[in-house]
Design an enzyme around this catalytic site. Structure first.
Site, PDB file in Angstrom:
ATOM      1  CG  ASP A 155      -2.051   0.988   1.136  1.00  0.00           C
ATOM      2  OD1 ASP A 155      -2.353   1.431   0.010  1.00  0.00           O
ATOM      3  OD2 ASP A 155      -2.613   1.360   2.181  1.00  0.00           O
ATOM      4  CB  CYS A 209     -21.078 -11.127  -4.913  1.00  0.00           C
ATOM      5  SG  CYS A 209     -19.523 -10.589  -4.149  1.00  0.00           S
ATOM      6  CB  CYS A 212     -25.234 -11.164  -1.632  1.00  0.00           C
ATOM      7  SG  CYS A 212     -24.953 -10.445   0.007  1.00  0.00           S
ATOM      8  CB  CYS A 215     -21.318  -4.797   0.946  1.00  0.00           C
ATOM      9  SG  CYS A 215     -21.451  -5.040  -0.847  1.00  0.00           S
ATOM     10  CB  CYS A 219     -22.805   1.693   2.542  1.00  0.00           C
ATOM     11  SG  CYS A 219     -21.675   3.112   2.458  1.00  0.00           S
ATOM     12  CB  CYS A 235     -15.905   5.908   1.459  1.00  0.00           C
ATOM     13  SG  CYS A 235     -15.215   4.530   2.397  1.00  0.00           S
ATOM     14  CB  CYS A 262     -16.447   2.716   8.042  1.00  0.00           C
ATOM     15  SG  CYS A 262     -18.134   2.061   8.046  1.00  0.00           S
ATOM     16  CB  CYS A 269     -19.305  -9.363   3.517  1.00  0.00           C
ATOM     17  SG  CYS A 269     -18.837 -10.562   2.240  1.00  0.00           S
TER      18      CYS A 269
END
Length: 374
Positions: A155, A209, A212, A215, A219, A235, A262, A269
């Site tokens: 990262d 996924c 579904c 998520c 949010c 976000c 967060c 999930c």
């Protein structure tokens, strides 16, 4: 076996790579996979996202766009990327005793007087942990195959790590845009080693996924605008970590008591019921950050902040952003019916005490917190 020399990497070691996964796991990585460097499909998606301005004020995303889609520009000669997964769910008695750790974490967000910090940030800075172990892995690879060119990333550069991880078969991109893995959910860090060695490439996996939308539905700020589409400007992780200015007034109530990051989209999930406990003590919570009051966090001086967050990713945002986030959390606690009258009085007093000493940015957020409750 053919002797290894720095100028003659062993093809036998390169083509038979079970040893590579064994070495990675012995260093605390959950898995390792290999991809090529073709980012031609990812490039247009990145351009569209940037042109829509969804990266907010993360200007580094656009400044180095060309490097993200051409890995060889980051390290000359790169033809493969080794992507590792490191699980970070802390192995605590609370986690182990919970019937469902995800629900236990969501319940913390209902404790208005407590500050909620993203799970990954409660322990040691992952950048340091992964970087050291990736370097160890590179050293072990060199012992096997001889001298080779490589560069480690955690990262820390213009790397499309989720895209590379998906290409390598380490998982699939979920609708929240994070990587998902059948055996580990999404509670893990990613790290990469760019190499000039023709290791065999792993095939990608299919997504799981289905229909579904958990998520998306959970949010708080509706930052996931559509499946696989994230607007960073909404976000909470972006607002509390990356964003340096004023948090938009209309979004402040939606932050609740989340003062750093967060986890909601991950907690909702279903795949995270398979999240793996970390093998490493580095990610255990420090300074009680898994359950701590907003008032206690607010009482920290800048010296306290720097000392207690030494070796923590939280230190990177600086004391001003930390106070800004706490002020919003405390304002939301003042408006919550779950906060007792005595706690509200203590919060109001604590906020007023610092009004004359904080920066204009923090003062704005304190004023907002108090004005909501006059």
């Amino acid at each position: 076996m053919t002797p290894l020399t720095p100028s003659n990497p062993s093809a036998e070691w390169i083509n038979q790579i079970d040893w590579l996964r064994d070495e990675a796991r012995s260093l605390g990585f959950g898995d390792i996979r290999i991809s090529d460097t073709d980012m031609s499909q990812a490039g247009p998606k990145l351009r569209e996202w940037l042109e829509a301005g969804r990266h907010g004020d993360m200007n580094y995303m656009s400044q180095h766009e060309h490097l993200r889609v051409q890995p060889a520009l980051l390290h000359e000669g790169t033809i493969r990327v080794l992507t590792v997964r490191m699980d970070y769910l802390p192995d605590t008695s609370e986690m182990r005793s919970a019937i469902d750790w995800r629900q236990a974490e969501l319940q913390k967000e209902q404790q208005a007087g407590d500050g909620t910090i993203a799970i990954y940030a409660r322990g040691r800075d992952y950048h340091k942990v992964l970087r050291l172990r990736l370097q160890d892995l590179a050293n072990r690879i060199q012992e096997k195959i001889g001298s080779f060119g490589y560069r480690v990333f955690v990262d820390s550069g213009p790397v499309m790590e989720v895209e590379l991880a998906q290409k390598s078969g380490l998982g699939w991109r979920g609708k929240h845009t994070l990587l998902l893995n059948r055996e580990a959910g999404s509670m893990f860090f990613l790290g990469e080693i760019f190499v000039d060695v023709p290791f065999p490439v792993d095939p990608p996996v299919t997504g799981h996924c289905g229909e579904c939308s958990a998520c998306i539905d959970i949010c708080p700020t509706q930052a996931i605008t559509a499946p696989y589409q994230l607007d960073a400007r909404r976000c909470i992780s972006y607002l509390t970590i990356e964003h340096k200015g004023s948090i938009p007034v209309e979004l402040r109530p939606l932050l609740g008591n989340r003062v750093y990051g967060c986890d909601d989209c991950q907690l909702a999930c279903p795949w995270n019921k398979f999240a793996q406990m970390s093998q490493l003590p580095d990610f255990l919570p420090r300074h009680g950050l898994d359950r701590i009051s907003l008032l206690e966090l607010w009482s920290w001086s800048e010296d306290d902040f720097l000392k207690r967050h030494e070796g923590s990713p939280i230190r990177r945002i600086g004391y001003q952003a930390w106070q800004r986030n706490l002020a919003v959390g405390m304002g939301n606690a003042l408006r919550s019916a779950k906060t007792s009258a005595s706690d509200k009085a203590s919060i109001q007093s604590a906020l007023k005490t610092k009004l004359e000493t904080v920066s204009p940015l923090v003062k704005e957020h304190i004023d907002w917190a108090l004005s909501e409750n006059i």
